[in-house]
Design a protein around this motif. Sequence first.
Motif, PDB file in Angstrom:
ATOM      1  N   ARG A 111     -26.811  -1.486  -6.579  1.00  0.00           N
ATOM      2  CA  ARG A 111     -27.741  -0.705  -7.546  1.00  0.00           C
ATOM      3  C   ARG A 111     -28.007  -1.934  -8.409  1.00  0.00           C
ATOM      4  NH1 ARG A 111     -27.842   4.658  -7.338  1.00  0.00           N
ATOM      5  NH2 ARG A 111     -27.420   5.401  -5.150  1.00  0.00           N
ATOM      6  N   LYS A 112     -29.260  -1.778  -9.223  1.00  0.00           N
ATOM      7  CA  LYS A 112     -29.418  -2.598 -10.259  1.00  0.00           C
ATOM      8  C   LYS A 112     -29.541  -1.790 -11.507  1.00  0.00           C
ATOM      9  CE  LYS A 112     -32.014  -6.198 -11.996  1.00  0.00           C
ATOM     10  NZ  LYS A 112     -30.952  -6.330 -13.044  1.00  0.00           N
ATOM     11  N   ILE A 113     -28.976  -2.331 -12.567  1.00  0.00           N
ATOM     12  CA  ILE A 113     -28.894  -1.402 -13.908  1.00  0.00           C
ATOM     13  C   ILE A 113     -29.974  -2.031 -15.022  1.00  0.00           C
ATOM     14  CG2 ILE A 113     -27.392  -1.134 -15.895  1.00  0.00           C
ATOM     15  CD1 ILE A 113     -24.755  -1.648 -14.075  1.00  0.00           C
ATOM     16  N   ASN A 114     -30.491  -1.102 -15.406  1.00  0.00           N
ATOM     17  CA  ASN A 114     -31.659  -1.279 -16.391  1.00  0.00           C
ATOM     18  C   ASN A 114     -31.445  -0.382 -17.521  1.00  0.00           C
ATOM     19  OD1 ASN A 114     -33.238  -3.169 -15.075  1.00  0.00           O
ATOM     20  ND2 ASN A 114     -33.931  -1.747 -13.544  1.00  0.00           N
ATOM     21  N   THR A 115     -30.871   0.817 -17.246  1.00  0.00           N
ATOM     22  CA  THR A 115     -30.692   1.863 -18.321  1.00  0.00           C
ATOM     23  C   THR A 115     -29.333   2.484 -18.117  1.00  0.00           C
ATOM     24  OG1 THR A 115     -31.333   3.643 -17.026  1.00  0.00           O
ATOM     25  CG2 THR A 115     -33.047   2.726 -17.988  1.00  0.00           C
ATOM     26  N   GLU A 116     -28.919   3.088 -19.452  1.00  0.00           N
ATOM     27  CA  GLU A 116     -27.741   3.738 -19.485  1.00  0.00           C
ATOM     28  C   GLU A 116     -27.620   4.842 -18.258  1.00  0.00           C
ATOM     29  OE1 GLU A 116     -26.813   5.117 -23.757  1.00  0.00           O
ATOM     30  OE2 GLU A 116     -25.919   6.795 -22.624  1.00  0.00           O
ATOM     31  N   GLU A 117     -28.417   5.236 -17.815  1.00  0.00           N
ATOM     32  CA  GLU A 117     -28.392   6.320 -16.714  1.00  0.00           C
ATOM     33  C   GLU A 117     -28.004   5.504 -15.648  1.00  0.00           C
ATOM     34  OE1 GLU A 117     -31.158   6.691 -19.040  1.00  0.00           O
ATOM     35  OE2 GLU A 117     -29.832   8.156 -19.957  1.00  0.00           O
ATOM     36  N   ASP A 118     -28.630   4.474 -15.225  1.00  0.00           N
ATOM     37  CA  ASP A 118     -28.215   3.548 -14.146  1.00  0.00           C
ATOM     38  C   ASP A 118     -26.934   3.017 -14.226  1.00  0.00           C
ATOM     39  OD1 ASP A 118     -30.900   3.654 -13.292  1.00  0.00           O
ATOM     40  OD2 ASP A 118     -31.489   1.733 -14.264  1.00  0.00           O
ATOM     41  N   ALA A 119     -26.408   2.748 -15.512  1.00  0.00           N
ATOM     42  CA  ALA A 119     -25.061   2.295 -15.677  1.00  0.00           C
ATOM     43  C   ALA A 119     -23.830   3.310 -15.191  1.00  0.00           C
ATOM     44  CB  ALA A 119     -24.790   1.821 -17.051  1.00  0.00           C
ATOM     45  N   VAL A 120     -24.412   4.738 -15.645  1.00  0.00           N
ATOM     46  CA  VAL A 120     -23.395   5.922 -15.555  1.00  0.00           C
ATOM     47  C   VAL A 120     -23.506   5.976 -13.986  1.00  0.00           C
ATOM     48  CG1 VAL A 120     -23.358   8.448 -15.491  1.00  0.00           C
ATOM     49  CG2 VAL A 120     -23.743   7.203 -17.672  1.00  0.00           C
ATOM     50  N   GLU A 121     -24.369   5.812 -13.190  1.00  0.00           N
ATOM     51  CA  GLU A 121     -24.463   6.007 -11.791  1.00  0.00           C
ATOM     52  C   GLU A 121     -23.723   4.975 -11.307  1.00  0.00           C
ATOM     53  OE1 GLU A 121     -28.051   6.204  -9.008  1.00  0.00           O
ATOM     54  OE2 GLU A 121     -28.887   7.346 -10.928  1.00  0.00           O
ATOM     55  N   VAL A 122     -23.712   3.828 -11.488  1.00  0.00           N
ATOM     56  CA  VAL A 122     -22.993   2.693 -10.899  1.00  0.00           C
ATOM     57  C   VAL A 122     -21.493   2.862 -11.090  1.00  0.00           C
ATOM     58  CG1 VAL A 122     -22.711   0.195 -11.319  1.00  0.00           C
ATOM     59  CG2 VAL A 122     -24.953   0.928 -10.688  1.00  0.00           C
ATOM     60  N   MET A 123     -21.274   3.427 -12.423  1.00  0.00           N
ATOM     61  CA  MET A 123     -19.834   3.476 -12.639  1.00  0.00           C
ATOM     62  C   MET A 123     -19.138   4.595 -11.590  1.00  0.00           C
ATOM     63  SD  MET A 123     -19.118   2.806 -16.759  1.00  0.00           S
ATOM     64  CE  MET A 123     -20.184   3.771 -17.349  1.00  0.00           C
ATOM     65  N   ASP A 124     -19.920   5.836 -11.345  1.00  0.00           N
ATOM     66  CA  ASP A 124     -19.690   6.575 -10.603  1.00  0.00           C
ATOM     67  C   ASP A 124     -19.429   6.199  -9.186  1.00  0.00           C
ATOM     68  OD1 ASP A 124     -19.057   8.498 -12.608  1.00  0.00           O
ATOM     69  OD2 ASP A 124     -21.244   9.261 -12.404  1.00  0.00           O
ATOM     70  N   LEU A 125     -20.196   5.363  -8.922  1.00  0.00           N
ATOM     71  CA  LEU A 125     -20.226   4.558  -7.413  1.00  0.00           C
ATOM     72  C   LEU A 125     -18.895   3.797  -7.264  1.00  0.00           C
ATOM     73  CD1 LEU A 125     -24.143   3.563  -6.669  1.00  0.00           C
ATOM     74  CD2 LEU A 125     -22.612   5.205  -5.471  1.00  0.00           C
TER      75      LEU A 125
END
Length: 263
Positions: A111-125
Motif C-alpha cells: 500500500r502506498k502512503i500519501n496521507t495520515e489516514e493511509d499511514a494508519v491503515e498501513v500500520m493496522d495491516l
Amino acid sequence: SLVSPPPTGQVLTAEELNVLYEGIKLNKVNHYDYILTGYCRDQSFLEMVVDIIQGLKKANPSLIYVCDPVMGDHGAMYVPEHLLPVYKDKVVPLANILTPNQFEAELLTGRKINTEEDAVEVMDLLHKMGPETVVLTSTDIPSKNGDQFLVALGSHKIVKPDGTKTNQKIYMDIPKVDAVFVGTGDLFAAMLLAWTHYHPKDLKMACEKTVSVMHHVIKRTITYANEMAGPGKRPSPAQLELRMVQSKADIENPAIIVEAKII
Ligand code: ADP
Ligand code: ZN
C-alpha cells in the motif's frame, strides 16, 4: 538514510552465524530478553536469523524481538529484492516491535502512503502480520506545522479499561536538520527498544523519549560538524559522525522536545 561505505571488511555467512549460535547454546547462555536486527543483504543469512530467533523465543517465550526491516528508502531498494518475501512471510510475523520507514512499510503491505489516514491503515495491516508495536520512523506526509518537520507515526495494541482491544495511534512532528546522517536508523531502533523496556505500556512516552534522544544527538552532531567545517562550508560525512559518547547524558535522560499526539 543509509550511505554506502567503501566495500571493505568481511561478510558473515549464514553458516558462520549458526556456528556462533550453536556455541551460545552449548554454553547455555541462549536466554535473552531482547533481540534487535537491522541491515541484512543475504537471503540465507536472514533465514538463519529467523531460525535463531525461533530458538531464542522457545528458550524465553517472553523475549521481545525488535525488527528494523532495512530494505530501502525513498522509493529505492538497497537490498536484493528477494529479501522482501522473506521479511513478509518469516521475519515480520516473529517481530514484536517493527520500525520501518515509509518505503519499507509500503513494500511490506503493498500500500502506498500519501496521507495520515493511509499511514494508519498501513500500520493496522502491519499489526495483522504480527507485531504488536509498529513505528513508521520517517514519512513524506506533509506536516501541518510546515516543511521544517518530518512526520513519524506509531501504533500499538492496547486493552481498554472496558477490556476491549484496540490499536492506539500516535503522531509526531520531528524537527528536520538539513544534513544526511549515518546510523540514525540504528540509533532510533535501539532507543525504541530501551524506552519500550522502561515504558512497556506507554508507546507515547517511549516515542517521545526516543525522538528526543535523536534530536539531542543530531543537534550536538550538526553543531560540532558546522564548527569543524567552518563558515559557509558543508560538513563532510566524517564530521557528521554521530556524537554518541558526548551525548551519554542526553541518551540516559533526554529532555522531552516533542509531544506525541494521540490520534
Ligand atoms: P529511516 O530511513 O529508517 O527512517 P532515518 O535515519 O532516515 O531512518 O531516520 C530515523 C530517525 O532519525 C528519524 O525518525 C529522525 O528522528 C532521525 N533523523 C534522521 N535524519 C534526520 C534529519 N536530517 N533531521 C532530523 N532528524 C533526523
Ligand atoms: Zn531504517
